[in-house]
Scaffold this motif. Structure first.
Motif, mmCIF file in Angstrom:
data_model
loop_
_atom_site.group_PDB
_atom_site.id
_atom_site.type_symbol
_atom_site.label_atom_id
_atom_site.label_comp_id
_atom_site.label_asym_id
_atom_site.label_seq_id
_atom_site.Cartn_x
_atom_site.Cartn_y
_atom_site.Cartn_z
ATOM 1 N N GLY A 5 0.830 -1.215 0.000
ATOM 2 C CA GLY A 5 0.000 0.000 0.000
ATOM 3 C C GLY A 5 0.859 1.256 0.000
ATOM 4 O O GLY A 5 2.069 1.213 -0.197
ATOM 5 N N GLU A 6 0.214 2.382 0.270
ATOM 6 C CA GLU A 6 0.886 3.683 0.236
ATOM 7 C C GLU A 6 2.110 3.733 1.144
ATOM 8 O O GLU A 6 2.084 3.229 2.262
ATOM 9 C CB GLU A 6 -0.137 4.746 0.682
ATOM 10 N N GLY A 7 3.178 4.336 0.647
ATOM 11 C CA GLY A 7 4.379 4.558 1.457
ATOM 12 C C GLY A 7 5.017 5.865 1.026
ATOM 13 O O GLY A 7 5.471 5.990 -0.108
ATOM 14 N N TYR A 8 5.026 6.861 1.915
ATOM 15 C CA TYR A 8 5.548 8.193 1.573
ATOM 16 C C TYR A 8 6.904 8.363 2.262
ATOM 17 O O TYR A 8 6.997 8.228 3.475
ATOM 18 C CB TYR A 8 4.568 9.261 2.071
ATOM 19 N N CYS A 9 7.942 8.636 1.480
ATOM 20 C CA CYS A 9 9.300 8.767 2.026
ATOM 21 C C CYS A 9 9.749 10.215 1.862
ATOM 22 O O CYS A 9 10.029 10.663 0.748
ATOM 23 C CB CYS A 9 10.260 7.828 1.301
ATOM 24 N N LEU A 10 9.794 10.930 2.972
ATOM 25 C CA LEU A 10 10.110 12.362 2.950
ATOM 26 C C LEU A 10 11.427 12.594 3.682
ATOM 27 O O LEU A 10 11.573 12.194 4.835
ATOM 28 C CB LEU A 10 8.968 13.138 3.632
ATOM 29 N N ALA A 11 12.387 13.233 3.004
ATOM 30 C CA ALA A 11 13.676 13.536 3.645
ATOM 31 C C ALA A 11 13.908 15.039 3.622
ATOM 32 O O ALA A 11 13.582 15.712 2.641
ATOM 33 C CB ALA A 11 14.807 12.820 2.916
ATOM 34 N N PHE A 12 14.462 15.558 4.724
ATOM 35 C CA PHE A 12 14.828 16.980 4.794
ATOM 36 C C PHE A 12 16.345 17.100 4.643
ATOM 37 O O PHE A 12 17.092 16.331 5.241
ATOM 38 C CB PHE A 12 14.361 17.584 6.125
#
Length: 729
Positions: A330-337
């Motif tokens: 399913g959905e997987g959001y990978c956010l990096a700063f």
């Protein structure tokens, strides 16, 4: 055909699967034929079965070398459940006392143990080497094999001594090395160190198509994180930070903002860490803020986002950590700063290391910087790092760079200048040096090589550093040049680069966007699920699932996983028969958990006057009724539940669930013959009396009252089944 037939029989018998996944069958056959085997398979691809199944089928004991005590325990527990006996699998590590070690060695010597898990440090101990010499070793499995390489993200010197120790144990022992992340350089390191150059390589694609990748400039980062989590309310996630202090700080800020979060790092005691993992699994907490230690020993399939508060130290680390998201497909959001200050911090960490290690660390970090600053498809860059070619069209806009507005430039002439420089100078310089030549930046290395007198010196000054960075990065991604990692990132021509010099053609490159992204750059857009989903119903079903999970003391995903709830919101099943056709439900779960779900859906459909899809697509589901009939017949013949479980290829725990499901559906079973064997009469009476007066049938509640020292979870579960059967049916 003999191996093939027994392979499927054993897969079904031990693990309850009907088919192999990907290369599993070929890998297992190769190992059973006593050949060295090298497996590169991403997280969630089914690596463990590649050595567990052949170990169960081979004569002797397989030695499994594993770096984490938590992982060993997890796998041993699972194998014991599948195999039905504790002696089938053991671990040998620093957590055991002398008595434990003696018991383990007795089981191994007597031939009862098929898998022995050891840490590399324990393997090297002289007394263990002497002991292993005396037994029949079927093969050695080296799990997390990237730890062998100083280029891996988790370098461990003990891993480099494994070959030497195996040689000391015996000759001709086959080896299977397994890893979830390995660049071409790490692969070659593993082969060299384990002396398995002839090993057959099985490499699965590293592409996780359901993960969305985004990198943002680190501005108002805590505010951005809170905003992101609030816009993904009801979903679970992990936030990774570099320091324990930052972990504590962010967990506190999230809680103040009404987000249920807990910190997780090596500074907390083992009990607190275990409790934190349990709360995350049980959805008593939505977010874990962690250093990199978190997530390795647990398997939560519905983590919906992974946020990197700080840029990670390596692409391997980044891939492993983002890989915790969306394991159910399913959905997987990978956010990096990303910020240059993070890079400076990480560079400072490396200052005290030996020169060679520092050089390697710099190269590894540079890959992360290039990934973060580039405007090329993120997925293409990740897969290129692991030696896999990928056409960015296949990304399907599942990264911020593919969604963003792009600026292109004609790169034919500039590319030829760079390629010719590399060719004429013999591939002795890295990108940093070449860019300094092109923009006319004079420094000690430039003047030492007299490159301040080179015709290209300063020729590309007006284009600027960003232009040349963009061009060289894409020349590498498109296979015109390659980095010689052994020689610290020196750029060399590939066959493609040589051909291009002889036969150039027009080329467009993407200019990297400046890192200071505009506020409206698509940064807050969240990948949504299918638009066909009924969001209101989904929320109600999730609340119901959580309520039932609480009552049954099970993680919510054990009731029904997210994809099953999603399908209920499209198909609107209003009877148990219809519910059985929903993906991941089947007859057993429909009977056990389904009634309140179909009641809720039926009431919702009537209230909203919804037109349901008339023809439910019938999916083939495993025939569980045949299993239930067989269990009832075996119980009538007074065969032990552990023996029935073993013959059916299910764990004892699953066996109890099946028996419980049979009893809950109204069938009376006489289990006294088995209960009498497992629990003495006084303890039976005590549990029976407890359930007569208890307000809830919770096993945990029973254990609290009766004492965990005197009863196991399974003891209480077994007594609860007997109680329900005798009084309820």
């Amino acid at each position: 055909m003999e191996i093939e037939k027994s392979l499927f029989d054993n897969l079904q018998e031990f693990f309850g699967f009907d088919t192999f996944k990907g290369d599993q069958e070929a890998i297992i056959t190769n190992l059973l034929n006593k050949k060295d085997t090298f497996v590169i398979m991403p997280t969630g691809g089914g690596k463990s079965i590649c050595y567990q199944l052949p170990a169960l089928m081979s004569e002797g004991t397989a030695i499994v070398i594993s770096p984490l005590i938590a992982l060993m325990k997890n796998q041993v527990d699972q194998l014991r459940a599948f195999g039905g006996t504790d002696s089938i699998a053991h671990f040998l590590n620093s957590s055991l006392n002398k008595g434990d070690i003696t018991r383990v060695k007795q089981d191994v010597s007597s031939g009862k143990t098929k898998l022995l898990y050891v840490a590399p440090e324990s393997l090297a101990k002289e007394e263990n080497v002497q002991f292993l010499r005396q037994i029949k070793v079927s093969f050695v499995a080296v799990d997390e094999a990237h730890c062998i390489s100083e280029w891996g993200h988790d370098f461990r010197p003990e891993y480099r001594k494994i070959r030497q120790v195996i040689n000391g144990i015996g000759e001709g022992i086959p080896i299977i090395a397994l890893t979830a992340t390995a660049t071409p350089k790490v692969q070659s390191d593993i082969r060299k160190n384990l002396q398995m150059n002839d090993a057959v390589l099985f490499k699965s694609s590293f592409n996780r198509s359901n993960l969305y990748y985004e990198v943002r400039t680190k501005k108002n980062v805590i505010k951005e994180i809170v905003k992101f989590i609030k816009s993904n309310s009801g979903k679970t996630g992990i936030i990774y930070c570099l320091s324990r202090k930052k972990v504590e700080e962010i967990a506190e800020v999230l809680n103040i903002n009404g987000i249920r979060a807990l910190p997780y790092h090596a500074g907390l005691d083992a009990k607190t860490r275990a409790d934190t993992q349990d709360k995350f699994l049980m959805e008593d907490v939505d977010v874990i803020v962690a250093t990199i230690a978190f997530g390795m020993g647990i398997d939560k399939p519905d983590v919906r986002y992974v946020i990197h508060h700080d840029i990670p130290k390596s692409m391997e680390g980044y891939y492993q950590e983002t890989g915790r998201a969306g394991r159910d497909g399913g959905e997987g959001y990978c956010l990096a700063f990303y910020s240059e200050k993070d890079v400076e911090k990480l560079t400072k960490f490396m200052k005290d290391k030996p020169v060679s290690e520092r050089e390697i660390g710099t190269q590894i970090l540079k890959e992360v910087i290039d990934y973060s600053e580039s405007s090329v498809c993120r997925r293409k860059q990740i897969l290129h790092y692991f030696g896999e070619r990928f056409d960015e069209m296949g990304c399907n806009n599942m990264c911020d760079n593919c969604r963003a507005q792009k600026t292109y430039f004609d790169g034919e002439q500039s590319l030829l200048e760079v390629l010719n420089f590399i060719k004429n100078e013999g591939g002795k310089f890295d990108d940093h040096h070449i860019i300094n030549v092109l923009i006319g930046q004079n420094n000690q290395p430039i003047s030492a090589y007299k490159h301040d007198q080179h015709p290209l010196f300063g020729k590309g000054k007006e284009n600027g550093v960003n232009y040349w960075n963009s061009l060289i990065r894409q020349a590498e991604l498109n296979d015109f040049v390659k980095k010689d990692i052994d020689h610290y990132g020196l750029l060399q021509l590939t066959e493609g680069g040589k051909k291009y010099i002889n036969n150039p053609y027009p080329l467009k490159f993407i200019l990297n966007r400046p890192m200071e992204k505009a506020e409206d750059d698509g940064g807050d857009e969240v990948v949504q699920g299918s638009s066909a989903l009924d969001a209101e119903l989904l929320k109600m079903l999730k609340e119901l699932r959580k309520k039932i999970a609480k009552q049954k003391s099970l993680p919510p995903f054990v009731i029904f996983q997210d994809p099953s709830l999603d399908e209920m919101c499209m198909l609107y099943p209003i009877t148990l028969e219809e519910l059985k056709q929903v993906q991941g439900v089947g007859a057993g779960k429909a009977v056990k958990f389904g009634a309140p779900f179909v009641e809720l859906i039926k009431a919702y459909v009537e209230e909203k006057d919804i037109d349901r899809p008339q023809d439910l697509i019938v999916k083939s589901t495993a025939n569980k009724s045949a299993l239930k009939v067989s269990i009832i017949q075996n119980i009538d013949r007074k065969i032990g539940l552990e023996d029935i479980a073993s013959s059916k290829g299910i764990s004892y725990e699953d066996m109890l669930k099946e028996v419980e499901s049979i009893v809950n559906s109204g069938t009376k079973l006489n289990l006294s013959y088995f209960v009498d064997e497992m629990i003495d009469q006084d303890r039976q009476d005590e549990v029976y009396d407890y359930f007569k007066t208890a307000e809830v049938d919770s096993i945990e509640e029973a254990l609290n009252v009766l004492g965990e020292a005197d009863y196991s979870f399974e003891d209480i579960q077994l007594m609860r089944i007997k109680f329900m059967s005798e009084l309820g049916n």
